[in-house]
Write an enzyme that holds these catalytic residues in place. Sequence first.
Site, PDB file in Angstrom:
ATOM      1  N   ASP A   1     -26.806  50.221  28.212  1.00  0.00           N
ATOM      2  CA  ASP A   1     -26.343  49.721  26.907  1.00  0.00           C
ATOM      3  C   ASP A   1     -25.576  50.856  26.209  1.00  0.00           C
ATOM      4  OD1 ASP A   1     -26.308  49.204  24.113  1.00  0.00           O
ATOM      5  OD2 ASP A   1     -28.032  47.879  24.284  1.00  0.00           O
TER       6      ASP A   1
ATOM      7  N   HIS B   1     -25.577  45.743  26.577  1.00  0.00           N
ATOM      8  CA  HIS B   1     -25.937  45.201  25.251  1.00  0.00           C
ATOM      9  C   HIS B   1     -25.570  43.720  25.119  1.00  0.00           C
ATOM     10  CE1 HIS B   1     -27.219  46.308  21.180  1.00  0.00           C
ATOM     11  NE2 HIS B   1     -26.233  45.591  20.670  1.00  0.00           N
TER      12      HIS B   1
ATOM     13  N   SER C   1     -30.230  43.410  18.555  1.00  0.00           N
ATOM     14  CA  SER C   1     -29.472  44.495  17.938  1.00  0.00           C
ATOM     15  C   SER C   1     -29.714  44.530  16.426  1.00  0.00           C
ATOM     16  CB  SER C   1     -27.997  44.354  18.309  1.00  0.00           C
ATOM     17  OG  SER C   1     -27.331  45.554  18.072  1.00  0.00           O
TER      18      SER C   1
HETATM   19  N1  LIG Z   1     -16.708  44.343  17.807  1.00  0.00           N
HETATM   20  C1  LIG Z   1     -17.576  45.377  18.167  1.00  0.00           C
HETATM   21  C2  LIG Z   1     -18.718  44.910  19.023  1.00  0.00           C
HETATM   22  C3  LIG Z   1     -19.624  43.973  18.305  1.00  0.00           C
HETATM   23  C4  LIG Z   1     -20.827  43.650  19.132  1.00  0.00           C
HETATM   24  O1  LIG Z   1     -20.988  44.107  20.243  1.00  0.00           O
HETATM   25  N2  LIG Z   1     -21.727  42.861  18.586  1.00  0.00           N
HETATM   26  C5  LIG Z   1     -22.931  42.542  19.299  1.00  0.00           C
HETATM   27  C6  LIG Z   1     -24.109  42.892  18.451  1.00  0.00           C
HETATM   28  S1  LIG Z   1     -24.102  44.630  18.133  1.00  0.00           S
HETATM   29  C7  LIG Z   1     -25.425  44.876  17.095  1.00  0.00           C
HETATM   30  O2  LIG Z   1     -25.813  44.179  16.243  1.00  0.00           O
HETATM   31  C8  LIG Z   1     -22.959  41.075  19.674  1.00  0.00           C
HETATM   32  O3  LIG Z   1     -23.995  40.467  19.810  1.00  0.00           O
HETATM   33  N3  LIG Z   1     -21.774  40.518  19.881  1.00  0.00           N
HETATM   34  C9  LIG Z   1     -21.611  39.114  20.218  1.00  0.00           C
HETATM   35  C10 LIG Z   1     -21.381  38.874  21.665  1.00  0.00           C
HETATM   36  O4  LIG Z   1     -21.098  37.734  21.998  1.00  0.00           O
HETATM   37  O5  LIG Z   1     -21.528  39.793  22.487  1.00  0.00           O
HETATM   38  C11 LIG Z   1     -16.846  46.488  18.853  1.00  0.00           C
HETATM   39  O6  LIG Z   1     -15.643  46.475  18.697  1.00  0.00           O
HETATM   40  O7  LIG Z   1     -17.473  47.355  19.473  1.00  0.00           O
END
Ligand SMILES: N[C@@H](CCC(=O)N[C@@H](CSC=O)C(=O)NCC(=O)O)C(=O)O
EC number: 3.1.2.12
Length: 301
Positions: free
Chosen positions: A229, A264, A149
């Site tokens: 995603d 995602h 991401s």
């Molecule tokens: N808090 C956010 C969602 C944040 C999120 O999904 N982060 C992803 C990366 S998104 C792009 O860089 C991630 O890798 N999160 C860590 C995990 O453990 O999944 C929201 O409220 O939508």
Amino acid sequence: MSVSTIKSNKCFGGQLIKLSAKAESYNGLETKFNVFVPEGKGPFPVLYYLAGLTCDEDTGATKGMFEGPAAAHGIALVFPDTSPRGAGIAGEDADWDFGTGAGFYLDATAPAYASHYRGFTYLTQELPELLKKSGLPLDLNRQSIMGHSMGGHGALVLYLKTLALGKYASCSAFAPITNPTLCPWGTKAFAGYLKGGVEEGKEWDATELLRSGQAKGELRIRFDWGSADNFFQAGQLLPENFLGEVKSLGVGGVVGTQREGYDHSYYFIMSFAAEHVACESEFFACCLIQCSQRSQSTQST
Ligand SMILES: N[C@@H](CCC(=O)N[C@@H](CSC=O)C(=O)NCC(=O)O)C(=O)O
């Protein structure tokens, strides 16, 4: 610039080591990173993993399931943090997609962020020096980069911006943001971090780096994203723009694949982690042949 060990855990026969250092690129703030070193003598080629928004140095190390395949292929992994922490800039912690945990792996030029948010310099110059200082058995002449991401954007941009220097043998990404000047996350980040805003952001946009001809050299890029995603569906990733640019330029060496039904999350990443590491391993093998050919031709001249 000293490096200290916070802890070390045995993992797939090797060690997952958490290290800490004060980073000049982050204006002297402490930063942490994890290094997985496989069992054996080394030196091991180095594969960086850049995590996404809201993540830190532990996210990829604990959720990505990269260590098993890396141990099998004799590859070391480096998991840096996603931004400086504790800079104390007004507004830095207001949103999850900007500021702390969301550094976008660029060197900021906006006055408020320019002295602390220098992720590009940190990752391409300072971190390799810190790794050298750590004394771990790493072959820093063989490095590759991957990410997820925002970290996929970072991996692509670091790879493309340093392509002519051959800093990284290849780049691999999971659901990368590929055209940030045209997506909401990217435009927000560039408007905040760069004094020239989104226009200056073209310097930190993988699709624009291809389009402008700034990325010079043979490409070795592989990336995947999931059809389910939500961020892809919302137009944050735009892999079609990057692949469209590759097609219109007629360049080879880029493989982008949509994976049916994947989202995602780290469930998607762990499903393809072994394939990505195996692919990087092949590139390291090519890189070893090229290095040895280079040294033979140097010896014969
Ligand atoms: N808090 C956010 C969602 C944040 C999120 O999904 N982060 C992803 C990366 S998104 C792009 O860089 C991630 O890798 N999160 C860590 C995990 O453990 O999944 C929201 O409220 O939508």
